[in-house]
Enzyme design. Structure first.
Site, PDB file in Angstrom:
ATOM      1  N   GLY A  34       0.876  -1.159   0.000  1.00  0.00           N
ATOM      2  CA  GLY A  34       0.000   0.000   0.000  1.00  0.00           C
ATOM      3  C   GLY A  34       0.909   1.202   0.000  1.00  0.00           C
ATOM      4  O   GLY A  34       2.043   1.107   0.427  1.00  0.00           O
ATOM      5  N   CYS A  35       0.445   2.344  -0.498  1.00  0.00           N
ATOM      6  CA  CYS A  35       1.392   3.420  -0.715  1.00  0.00           C
ATOM      7  C   CYS A  35       0.726   4.779  -0.740  1.00  0.00           C
ATOM      8  O   CYS A  35      -0.477   4.895  -0.832  1.00  0.00           O
ATOM      9  CB  CYS A  35       2.084   3.260  -2.065  1.00  0.00           C
ATOM     10  N   GLY A  36       1.590   5.797  -0.670  1.00  0.00           N
ATOM     11  CA  GLY A  36       1.148   7.157  -0.934  1.00  0.00           C
ATOM     12  C   GLY A  36       1.786   7.648  -2.212  1.00  0.00           C
ATOM     13  O   GLY A  36       2.956   7.376  -2.472  1.00  0.00           O
TER      14      GLY A  36
END
Lengths: 397, 506
Positions: A21-23
């Site tokens: 998961g990431c920004g």
């Protein structure tokens, strides 16, 4: 835990696909004005909950105006020996214009950084294949067959800075405030099943195309096998690599307009297509039939940077918008921002250094591309229907 | 004394006299002559019973039960009862033993050794009751790339240059395999064609020509050109949605079609264009195709005949060399390839070849898909795979291994009432499916049969969506060749290697 392996996954994790998961954040100045990396760092670092300190990276476009005609190779090396090997290989295949370390913070603020090098390069002219093709061969060759070396980026007048650490650590480590770019992309990671490793951080790059990605592609196997039939080697076991190659295939090799490429990656539903004008139906059904293996499935939001020939930033989410993507435009209509969260824009507004004012902040529709281009403006805001505003003609029988 | 040996019976018809109303319905329904009435009670000749269960299901008193014959042969681990029966039957007749349906040997099924992936935490699953999941498939030829050009002045002006490539849409990745009128009855054919028409999927005509009544369903029928050229005329070629050259069939690789003369009545003789009562035995090879370039010629001849409007495909049996053969076929101009695995069904085939030739479809899909990719051809053609796709789970696994469309035969017949007694070649099917005898054919109600097929495939498609949703995939094209979502759980890791599938737990 400190992994001393920078350029490939530790052995025990090899053959495993990376989920994370990431920004993601990025912006583009339509007038081509270049700005330092501090702004994009601000946009990204505020998304603190989206990372866990196991990888971050930045891509700047327009950072090497003095060397804009040469391929800028950003390379990670495990040791001097692998560096020598790669450099002598590159010398045999073309001309090294400049070879130097990429300046980093000293003393280092991250643990055990690898050797970080940049080379401005020109491949030998060949009749049979283009320079771009040659560079792709070269990059794939180094990444697949040279132990202890990993090419982070290979485009012209652009570069990727990435590594293992928190977003602010990586920004400080590479001193991205010293680079000026008209387009920045940024990414922070929350990997779940493998350790962060330097090469595995985003952005992923191939020539002028860089991708930052939040999500997990459930169609990975289909996309990978499709790309392999065109000669791409998916060696990194991440979905993001696949997205970067798909862009390269559709936009550079097949010369699809970017909007059409985005419709191949996230096509409209059939029952939506069937309500459209006949010409649109023909086009969209042909896209779905021809590029059925290029379609990306599963949750994702991506920002893609592309500079061939005109610098362009593309934001796209999956057809169900299972990962966030929000966009904004500045008051003077000159800067287009894309980010995982609105917090990035609010942060810029509050930061005394920028005090950015936004004319509008909006949530692009699922599976609909935002396209902004230097010199041309915000071409698609991601709220249109597929092919809206497009004058399409279909030729042939 | 007869040379025929008295072969021990497989089955016994058990009639409970307390419940028997002596209505003799069972006697009239038994098409194999196993039951009779001796003016006192129903008696059975168990040697003729094939366990088709027609009598049991028709008995108003539920008085009949078919059971396994209890008499035992001296046990032997190598000479099983099956082998001994084969020898006794063969030494009695002196002929090649016929059989029907698919390979009945208990060879391990690879589909059963594959497990599916599902989403947890890092990606959300999709709920098919609330979200769209697409199962549409484009059948036929696709270009490798599209030519779009943008106007240099106005970036919103885009043009698409496209040439006509023969493909069409179907709503589910499903095709009813080729079963000819002849091998199955008019009513069975009609039910199938009406069902696929309603569902907008496909059915194969088989190699027996097309009865005039079936032409109205042509937009869902792929007609077959086989080595016997039965029933082939210009109308047959031009009035369907696709054409298939039949080289081989999974149940009998290396053989042509067999239709015993018992089944060739006047309707069959007209549709096939052969004399009544004659065996319709297709030549083993096409006598105008002795090599790949000959096949390419036939493909282009058919393309000419159909004015390049419909996809032309080739069906082969899954054999050791399927992969290079498939490449040759695509290079020869085929728009789709059908591969039929060694468990594929048949109306009549020599038992020896049904039971021993060919390879499992799972392995053939994997190797053909892989080879076509290596040659950069895969995405331009449609790969149809069949040969024991028994239920939706097999279909899903076949697609994940690399097929575009699953080809299904037996499940359709079972839906119509078939009890898998494997006597199709005798033309006595008591359920009115694999027979041409009018009194048997009329037992199969076309409307009921059609609705049962529609129900079956509707259910499969719903299950397909359920699985796709659990995998976080909202369109069938993202499952195709997505071997990443399969795991192997069987005993032989070498199979996992060939399938290019990881072992469970990896």
């Amino acid at each position: 835990m400190n992994w001393k392996n920078y350029t490939s996954l530790p052995k025990i994790f090899q053959n495993q696909r990376i989920f994370d998961g990431c920004g993601i954040s990025g912006y583009l100045n339509i007038d081509g004005k270049r700005e330092s990396g501090t702004k994009v760092k601000d946009m990204l670092c505020i998304l603190h909950d989206r990372e866990n300190g196991l990888g971050a990276g930045y891509a700047g476009y327009g950072i090497y105006p003095d060397y804009k005609d040469y391929y800028a190779l950003h390379i990670l090396f495990d040791d001097e020996k692998s560096k020598e090997k790669v450099i002598s290989y590159l010398e045999s295949m073309g001309y090294i214009i400049l070879s130097e370390p990429i300046p980093t913070k000293t003393p280092s603020n991250v643990d055990n950084p690898p050797i970080i090098w940049r080379i401005f390069y020109e491949p030998k002219k060949m009749k049979s294949i283009s320079d771009d093709e040659q560079m792709i061969e070269l990059v794939m060759q180094i990444n697949a067959n040279f132990d202890g070396a990993f090419v982070m980026s290979s485009g012209k007048n652009m570069g990727v800075f990435k590594g293992n650490g928190w977003s602010y650590e990586i920004a400080d480590f590479y001193k991205i405030e010293d680079y000026k770019a008209y387009m920045w992309l940024a990414h922070s990671r929350f990997p779940t099943n493998t350790p962060g490793w330097w090469g595995g951080a985003h952005p992923f790059n191939l020539l002028g195309t860089s991708v930052v990605h939040n999500g997990e592609i459930t169609s990975y196997g289909t996309n990978k096998r499709y790309l392999e039939s065109f000669g791409y080697k998916c060696t990194l076991f991440t979905d993001t690599e696949v997205i970067a190659y798909l862009f390269d295939l559709l936009v550079r090799k097949h010369k699809l307009p970017i909007l059409i490429a985005s419709l191949a990656l996230a096509p409209p539903l059939f029952n939506e297509i069937e309500r459209m004008d006949k010409e649109f139906q023909i086009a969209l059904k042909n896209i779905r039939a021809t590029y059925r293996s290029a379609m990306l499935n599963g949750p994702f939001s991506i920002i893609v940077g592309h500079n061939d020939p005109i610098p362009t930033m593309i934001g796209l989410s999956d057809r169900k918008k299972l990962r966030p993507l929000v966009a904004a435009i500045s008051n003077d209509d000159n800067t287009v921002y894309i980010s995982s969260e609105e917090a990035s824009f609010k942060r810029l507004k509050l930061n005394a250094e920028f005090c950015d004012e936004f004319k509008e902040i909006w949530h692009p529709k699922s599976g609909t591309a935002i396209i902004a281009r230097v010199g041309q403006g915000l071409l698609r805001n991601g709220l249109e229907k597929p092919l809206e505003k497009i004058k399409l003609s279909v030729m042939g029988g | 004394m007869s040379i025929e040996h008295n072969i021990p019976n497989y089955f016994r018809v058990k009639i409970e006299s307390d419940h028997c109303k002596k209505c003799k319905r069972c006697v009239s329904h038994c098409s194999y002559g196993a039951l009779s009435f001796n003016n006192e009670k129903i008696i059975s000749d168990d040697s003729k019973c094939v366990a088709c269960n027609r009598c049991a299901s028709m008995c108003p008193g539920k008085a009949i039960k078919i059971v396994k014959d209890e008499s035992c042969l001296p046990p032997h681990g190598n000479y099983s009862r099956r082998i001994r029966n084969i020898i006794w039957a063969q030494s009695g007749t002196g002929g090649v033993l016929l059989s029907a349906t698919g390979n009945d040997r208990p060879i391990r099924n690879i589909f059963d050794d594959l497990l599916l992936d599902a989403c947890q935490v890092t990606n959300p699953s999709i709920d098919p009751l609330r979200e769209t999941i697409e199962t549409k498939v484009f059948f036929g030829r696709k270009p490798q790339k599209l030519d779009f050009t943008t106007d240099p002045i106005d970036p919103n002006k885009i043009s698409l240059k496209t040439e006509f490539l023969p493909h069409f849409e179907i709503d589910m990745p499903l095709m009813v395999g080729h079963m000819s009128l002849g091998s199955i009855s008019y009513n069975a054919c009609m039910a199938i064609y009406q069902a696929v028409n309603e569902l907008n999927i496909l059915a194969g005509s088989g190699e027996g020509g097309l009865h005039p009544d079936f032409y109205e369903y042509g937009k869902n029928i792929i007609t077959e050109v086989a080595s016997g050229r039965f029933g082939v005329d210009i109308k047959y070629l031009q009035n369907t949605v696709g054409l298939e050259i039949k080289i081989g069939q999974g149940a009998k690789p290396g053989h042509g079609g067999h239709l015993p003369g018992e089944k060739v009545n006047s309707m069959i003789s007209q549709t096939r264009m052969i004399p009544k009562g004659s065996d319709a035995l297709s030549p083993y090879p096409h006598h105008d195709i002795y090599s790949i370039e000959d096949l390419a010629q036939l493909i282009s001849a058919l393309k000419e005949a159909t004015r390049y409007k419909v996809p032309i495909g080739v069906k082969i049996a899954a054999v050791h060399n399927s992969a290079p053969i498939a490449v040759g076929i695509v290079r020869g101009g085929a728009d789709f390839i059908s591969i039929d695995g060694f468990r594929g069904g048949t109306g009549a085939a020599p038992r020896i070849i049904r039971d021993h030739a060919g390879i499992p479809i799972e392995l053939a899909i994997a190797s053909v898909d892989q080879r076509l990719r290596q040659e950069g051809l895969r995405d331009q053609v449609t790969l149809v795979a069949g040969g024991s796709i028994r239920y939706s789970a097999d279909l899903i696994k076949a697609i994940a291994l690399g097929a575009d469309v699953g080809m299904v035969g037996m499940p359709v017949l079972i839906a119509l009432g078939c009890r898998v007694c494997q006597q199709c070649f005798r033309g006595l099917c008591s359920w009115g499916i694999a027979t041409q005898k009018p009194y048997l054919v009329k037992r199969l109600d076309i409307d009921v049969a059609r609705n049962r097929i529609i129900n079956l495939f509707h259910a499969w498609n719903e299950e397909l969506k359920e699985i796709l949703g659990a995998m976080g995939i909202d369109s069938i094209e993202s499952l195709r060749s997505n071997r990443d979502r399969l795991r192997y759980i069987g005993p032989n890791p070498r199979i996992a290697d060939i399938l290019n599938v990881k072992h469970a737990g990896e």
